[in-house]
Design an enzyme around this catalytic site. Structure first.
Site, PDB file in Angstrom:
ATOM      1  N   GLU A 184       0.826  -1.207   0.000  1.00  0.00           N
ATOM      2  CA  GLU A 184       0.000   0.000   0.000  1.00  0.00           C
ATOM      3  C   GLU A 184       0.859   1.256   0.000  1.00  0.00           C
ATOM      4  O   GLU A 184       2.044   1.215   0.300  1.00  0.00           O
ATOM      5  CB  GLU A 184      -0.939   0.024   1.217  1.00  0.00           C
ATOM      6  CG  GLU A 184      -0.330  -0.438   2.528  1.00  0.00           C
ATOM      7  CD  GLU A 184       0.855   0.349   3.030  1.00  0.00           C
ATOM      8  OE1 GLU A 184       0.814   1.599   2.945  1.00  0.00           O
ATOM      9  OE2 GLU A 184       1.832  -0.257   3.505  1.00  0.00           O
ATOM     10  N   GLU A 235       4.569  -0.481   0.877  1.00  0.00           N
ATOM     11  CA  GLU A 235       4.718  -0.690  -0.574  1.00  0.00           C
ATOM     12  C   GLU A 235       4.744  -2.161  -0.984  1.00  0.00           C
ATOM     13  O   GLU A 235       4.910  -2.471  -2.152  1.00  0.00           O
ATOM     14  CB  GLU A 235       6.010  -0.039  -1.111  1.00  0.00           C
ATOM     15  CG  GLU A 235       6.157   1.426  -0.855  1.00  0.00           C
ATOM     16  CD  GLU A 235       7.472   1.991  -1.390  1.00  0.00           C
ATOM     17  OE1 GLU A 235       8.201   1.247  -2.105  1.00  0.00           O
ATOM     18  OE2 GLU A 235       7.783   3.151  -1.101  1.00  0.00           O
TER      19      GLU A 235
END
Length: 337
Positions: free
Chosen positions: A168, A310
């Site tokens: 994310e 991420e």
């Protein structure tokens, strides 16, 4: 599934195969447990990893206006541009380990001109509302974000993927993750809140105060979807939906750090069996993640002191997952000696 001898479970057969490898019993430690888990997820003695993907969902947060992050909200937009350009940590690690990366805008407060195979637009709205004053999302918006995650997972499975990692990007998103952890685990809020992007002591105290106010405002919500709608994020909802779909598809699920695990908490609250498909890739340095994992009764593969997000933990742990499959499928058995 491989045909099994009458009266033998897949669990027992795979354990026996592992024990008969050319090594002392248990000598490969966690790798043996991982190999068994992969076999059970795929319901075969010979699991495979095909076309692995990391899905990174991006969204902004109205709560960022309350000063809960050390970085301004527009960094979300800049980082998504960095993903598209191939310059972020997750791009580097995916290239290194031959993982496909797919970035999805489900709620960034900005417009992207790019339209590439590695970037998809599934924007529900330009960031959540300020949950200090109102629910972050309506129920319909929350479910639409979950559907976005489901759609992407089905899309990569259609292209032959059977192992998918979730990451994310969203400035301020450790705040909704902390609130979801607090509400879904019952742990005290102070144990769930950390420094996020690097808050100092004063910033951390302010963040805790803001999140306590949010928790009090939405104290009447208990249903997991209502909690997610009120105190979650669009990218968190998308990950939760994607995880649920991946489990339904019998896919291997790679879970990243603190924020991704908060999405898994939601998914597990909705369907407890999702946990069996999950490999927890690393222990985040964000306060609360260890307690989150302890609540789930799971152990992460790596502990590198990271707190980036991420999906970077997924990408770094993937070679270990590959090693477990290689051991089970390629290592000789004692009968060759």
């Amino acid at each position: 599934m491989t045909n099994l001898p009458t009266g033998h479970s897949l669990d027992a057969v795979v354990r026996q195969r592992i024990d008969q490898k050319t090594k002392p019993l248990g000598a490969l430690g966690r790798l043996e447990d991982l190999a068994l888990q992969l076999a059970l997820i795929q319901q075969t003695e010979t699991p495979t990893l095909q076309n692995p993907h990391i899905l990174v969902f991006a969204g902004d947060h109205g709560l960022a206006a309350e000063g809960v992050s050390a970085y301004p909200a527009d960094i979300t937009y800049g980082m998504v541009q960095n993903f598209i350009a191939g310059g972020a940590a997750i791009n580097v690690f995916c290239r290194q380990n031959n993982l496909k990366l797919l970035v999805c805008d489900v709620g960034v407060a900005g417009t992207f001109a790019e339209n590439t195979p590695e970037f998809v637009k599934f924007k529900i709205r330009p960031g959540t509302r300020n949950m200090r004053h109102e629910p972050a999302m309506t129920r319909d918006e929350c479910e639409a974000a979950m559907d976005a995650g489901r759609t992407l997972v089905n899309g990569v499975q259609y292209r032959g993927c059977n192992v998918v990692g979730f990451g994310e990007m969203g400035i301020g998103n450790t705040s909704p993750a902390s609130l979801l952890m607090h509400r879904l685990t019952g742990l005290p809020l102070d144990q769930c809140v950390g420094r996020g992007t690097g808050l100092d002591d004063a910033g951390l105290a302010h963040k805790r105060s803001v999140l306590q106010a949010v928790a009090d405002t939405h104290a009447h919500f208990s249903d997991p979807l209502d909690v997610l709608s009120a105190m979650g994020g669009l990218e968190i909802a998308a990950m939760a939906g994607g995880m649920l779909q991946a489990a339904e598809n019998s896919m291997v699920i790679l879970v990243d750090g603190f924020v991704a695990t908060s999405a898994l908490l939601v998914a597990q609250a909705l369907k407890p069996t999702v946990l069996a498909n999950c490999i927890f890739c690393h222990l985040s340095n964000e306060a609360g993640h260890r307690l989150m994992l302890e609540h789930l009764g799971v152990e992460p593969l790596l502990n590198l002191g990271m707190r980036l997000g991420e999906g970077t933990g997924c990408a770094l742990a993937y070679p270990i997952v590959q090693a477990a499959v290689g051991m089970l499928n390629e290592m000789a058995s004692m009968d060759v000696l």
